[in-house]
Scaffold this motif. Structure first.
Motif, PDB file in Angstrom:
ATOM      1  N   GLN A 501      48.083  46.136  70.186  1.00 50.60           N
ATOM      2  CA  GLN A 501      48.330  45.424  68.943  1.00 50.60           C
ATOM      3  C   GLN A 501      48.768  43.992  69.229  1.00 50.60           C
ATOM      4  N   TYR A 507      42.620  41.274  63.915  1.00 49.68           N
ATOM      5  CA  TYR A 507      42.503  42.670  63.485  1.00 49.68           C
ATOM      6  C   TYR A 507      43.776  43.111  62.760  1.00 49.68           C
ATOM      7  N   GLU A 509      46.040  46.588  61.661  1.00 52.37           N
ATOM      8  CA  GLU A 509      46.296  47.995  61.973  1.00 52.37           C
ATOM      9  C   GLU A 509      46.556  48.738  60.664  1.00 52.37           C
ATOM     10  N   GLN A 532      41.805  50.172  63.407  1.00 53.33           N
ATOM     11  CA  GLN A 532      41.978  48.723  63.506  1.00 53.33           C
ATOM     12  C   GLN A 532      40.713  48.079  62.960  1.00 53.33           C
TER      13      GLN A 532
END
Length: 877
Positions: A501, A507, A509, A532
């Motif tokens: 992450q 992106y 989550e 993601q």
């Protein structure tokens, strides 16, 4: 000819007067607590705040002091920018001694705007001064007498250099020297950059309307900064070594902490680079400073304050956008935690914060667009009268969520709007969150969330997976932190099926939470990792609570599209470059460090913050740890935690073996003039060798005050397990009450156990001898801390101000003997500091005669506080 600067020479220390033709202020001047940006701003105007500070004689001097003439106590004010103190009625008298504050701008007519300029020192007389003289290297003798007129130092309120006020240290020639602006010169915006523009004098009212109409037509083709005339212009002199800083403070964040910290920034920086966001927001300031090279921004507030500033930067389209650092004052502060700024400001010195902002690393932060429109497929039966069709924000930096957590936040938000006075501290806010979450859990308001939503991520429909999970909350997360510091995606290395992450990878989550995983989140658990993705299409079929970076609403049935908007430029707090050894910067870092750990109670920390040495004396040894030489505090914490079960280097029978509370934190004992707390979220940024010299100090909020030290009895346990206990139990029940002489003899001999025994047997703790001396007088004369604490805890309060035949209270006696800890015990118990003995001396004056200036300073501070309390009580009556 060399001359010392004396009190009569105050006018020589004033900044130069305005240039000819510059606007003059009226004699009746408004007392300002904010910077004036209007065209009528006064050159060298002070910024006043009410204060209860004592020890500084009114700066205007006896000749002009109104309070002196009236011979009564009046309120005082302190200038945040130059730190002079005057009585409120004496502010106008500053004109008579020609003393202005440090100038924050220059006049357009003072010199050619293209001519190189420099900043002059702003010298101020001081009756108190910390540190050492820049010329001779000796400390400053402190004059703590309340009516003292003697100047001990002359210091510059720009660079903070200080000299003794005498010929050998400070000469007249130094007045005209250029000022370096001090250790924070790289972030200070020099007043020479800020130019007050003059409005043309030949404009007539009749022609103004025509020009305005023409100006409006032309301004539509100009940039956002050129839309109107401004009284002030910023003309920077770029330098690759400078990182000029704008400070934006939200005074309402985190229980109104911002209102207190803004004064510190006004002292360290140019007041015209510090902005109160409650006075109109950040847009005007950012437009004004848009052409400053290498500009940095410090956002003092919660995550919402940071988002507000980032959105304003988007609107202005600054190229390049200035990086934003964070001083966390809010409740959650998840973005601040992600960028290493910690979970909340405690008491780190502002000077340290400015250094961190200057040295911080520039990083990128993804920002996400939110587009919501009504769901046309939702039936009228699904409509909710209290729901809205619009989201509170159309962009988020941290997260977007719906369900249980948004419902709790919405209730908190509505309650705070209705009763703002009940939400004036971070602790209260968190307690309200906890209570609301529990009640919402019992009601189960979000248990059917999965039935009313459809989630498509990057073209993949996750709805079946969500319906199987039956979550009560779904979070679309941009940063690792959420819900005041938890990590819902899990710690690094725990999610092998997904990419690591990051907050700059483009992106999101997507995480689902059941009630079980939400509960586990607070103890290190995580939610169900769903995916993601780069884009989300979320459809709701009924009104559902949602929140955008903590801003909640109840959103009607909608279609919501989430996509990447842009990347913001942020400042991430950097780890210190290297680990310095414990004793000398020249020695190599050892392979192992064996360090003593000592605890400090919150009571002692708050009471003794003014004196490092006293705070060290009040600490309680906990044990010894052995750690690698390059350990950071995060690693050191694990070693100290083991002391909770098996303290090293401490005998098994030692009272210091009492359990260490889980809320303890490290104290920095070396890098500032006082101790300060290190936020747990920042422990990985600090090495052990940087915060300690001979031993590590930790703050344990559940440890009792000085009475909890091993050698003192605790108030909660007047009869602790000790060698005294058997003696107390062996007393016969029908024994005659002890005599007063026995009690006095026990106090004289410092026999703490005997005194306890006699008291339990019925002895009178208010007994006096033939000279009217109480047991407390005798305990003070022998320096017995144990007996003093016992008497303060068990005797009637009248013993505090009882006087012997020469008029001395026990506090007079302790002050004359220089017993600092005992003085602290007696003052905190409520003794009067205004009582005088037969010579007319207060306890403070007795300490001065004993040449204990630090004790005298403490007593004077508390004396002034008592005077204010008494005045408030009399006013109330």
């Amino acid at each position: 000819m060399r001359k010392a600067i004396t009190k009569s020479g105050l006018q020589h220390l004033a900044p130069p007067p305005p240039a000819p033709g510059a606007p003059r202020s009226e004699p009746e001047r408004q007392i300002r607590s904010t910077v004036d940006w209007s065209e009528s701003a006064t050159y060298g105007e002070h910024i006043w705040f009410e204060t209860n500070v004592s020890g500084d004689f009114c700066y205007v001097g006896e000749q002009y002091c109104v309070a002196k003439m009236l011979q009564k106590s009046v309120s005082r004010r302190k200038c945040a920018a130059c730190k002079i103190v005057v009585h409120t009625p004496c502010i106008e008298q500053l004109e008579k001694i020609n003393f202005r504050c440090k100038p924050s701008f220059r006049e357009s007519g003072s010199r050619n705007v293209r001519e190189p300029t420099f900043v002059r020192h702003h010298w101020v007389h001081r009756r108190r001064q910390d540190g050492k003289c820049r010329h001779c290297g000796k400390g400053f003798q402190q004059k703590f007498t309340f009516h003292s007129k003697e100047i001990v130092a002359i210091s510059c309120s720009w660079c903070k250099q200080a000299y003794h006020s005498k010929v050998s240290c400070f000469m007249l020639q130094q007045i005209e020297e250029p000022c370096s602006l001090g250790v924070h010169a790289a972030v200070v915006i020099p007043p020479t950059w800020i130019l007050r523009a003059r409005r043309p004098q030949n404009t007539l009212k009749a022609s103004k309307k025509k020009k305005r109409a023409s100006f409006k037509r032309k301004s539509s083709k100009k940039g956002p900064e050129e839309g109107r005339w401004r009284p002030f212009i910023i003309r920077p002199t770029p330098s690759p070594l400078m990182k000029p800083l704008l400070v934006f403070v939200n005074p309402k964040s985190g229980g109104n902490q911002g209102a207190k910290i803004i004064q510190s920034f006004l002292w360290y920086l140019n007041p015209r680079q510090v902005f109160d966001l409650s006075q109109g927001g950040p847009k005007e300031a950012l437009e004004m400073y848009r052409r400053v090279h290498n500009l940095r921004i410090l956002a003092c507030g919660g995550d919402g304050t940071v988002g507000w500033i980032l959105s304003t930067l988007d609107q202005l389209r600054l190229k390049p956008p200035p990086p934003v650092a964070i001083l966390p004052l809010g409740t959650g502060n998840d973005l601040a935690r992600t960028l290493n700024w910690g979970g909340g400001y405690t008491d780190e010195p502002v000077s340290k914060i400015l250094s961190h902002v200057e040295e911080g690393n520039v990083v990128q932060l993804d920002r996400w667009d939110l587009r919501a429109e009504p769901n046309p497929e939702a039936g009228p039966e699904e409509r909710d009268e209290g729901a809205t069709d619009r989201l509170p924000l159309d962009v988020f930096n941290n997260y977007f969520s719906l369900g249980f957590d948004a419902h709790v936040t919405l209730e908190f938000h509505e309650s705070r709007e209705a009763n703002p006075e009940k939400f004036n501290s971070r602790f209260r806010n968190k307690m309200f969150y906890a209570g609301t979450a529990f009640s919402d859990f019992l009601m189960g308001s979000s248990k059917d969330l999965a039935k009313h939503i459809r989630v498509v991520c990057d073209g993949t429909d996750l709805t079946p997976k969500i319906q199987d999970l039956k979550p009560q909350c779904i979070v679309f997360l941009n940063i690792p932190r959420y819900c005041a510091g938890t990590m819902p995606w899990g710690h690094p290395g725990e999610h092998h099926d997904f990419e690591p992450q990051r907050h700059d990878d483009g992106y999101l989550e997507v995480i689902g939470f059941t009630m079980t995983s939400l509960a586990a989140l607070q103890v290190g658990g995580h939610g169900e990792r769903l995916t993601q993705c780069r884009e989300v299409l979320l459809t709701t079929s009924k009104a559902i609570p949602v929140q955008v970076d903590g801003e909640p609403c109840k959103l009607a049935a909608s279609r919501i599209r989430i996509s990447l908007r842009n990347q913001a430029t942020m400042v991430q707090k950097a780890k210190r470059r290297s680990a310095a050894p414990l004793h000398s910067d020249q020695q190599p870092v050892p392979e192992q460090l064996r360090v003593q750990v000592s605890r400090v109670s919150m009571h002692d920390y708050e009471a003794l913050h003014y004196d490092k040495e006293q705070l060290k004396e009040a600490s309680v040894p906990l044990g010894t740890v052995v750690v690698p030489g390059d350990s950071d505090l995060e690693l050191c914490r694990a070693h100290i935690e083991r002391l909770r079960q098996e303290p090293e280097g401490v005998g098994a029978k030692s009272p210091t073996c009492q359990k260490l509370s889980p809320k303890w934190c490290f104290l920095d004992a070396t890098t500032a003039s006082r101790f300060y707390r290190i936020d747990r979220a920042q422990e990985h940024l600090n090495y052990v060798t940087e915060i300690a010299q001979d031993e590590i100090y930790i703050l344990d909020p559940e440890l009792l005050g000085a009475s909890a030290r091993p050698d003192l009895p605790t108030p909660s346990s007047p009869l602790p397990t000790s060698p005294c206990s058997p003696r107390l139990r062996s007393l016969p029940g029908d024994a005659a009450p002890p005599t007063g002489e026995e009690l006095i003899e026990a106090a004289k001999r410092n026999d703490f156990c005997k005194l306890q025994e006699l008291h339990r047997a019925g002895g009178d703790l208010m007994h006096r001898d033939e000279r009217s001396r109480t047991l407390l007088h005798h305990a003070v004369s022998t320096g017995s801390k144990e007996v003093v604490r016992y008497l303060l805890d068990h005797a009637p309060t009248e013993i505090l101000d009882a006087v012997e035949e020469n008029g001395e209270t026990c506090l007079h006696q302790a002050a004359a003997l220089g017993q600092r800890t005992i003085c602290h015990y007696i003052v905190e118990a409520g003794a009067s500091l205004m009582k005088t003995d037969q010579q007319g001396d207060t306890p403070r004056q007795r300490a001065e005669k004993a040449q204990d200036t630090e004790l005298a300073a403490y007593l004077e501070n508390r004396q002034h506080y008592q005077m204010i309390q008494r005045e408030d009580q009399e006013t109330a009556v």
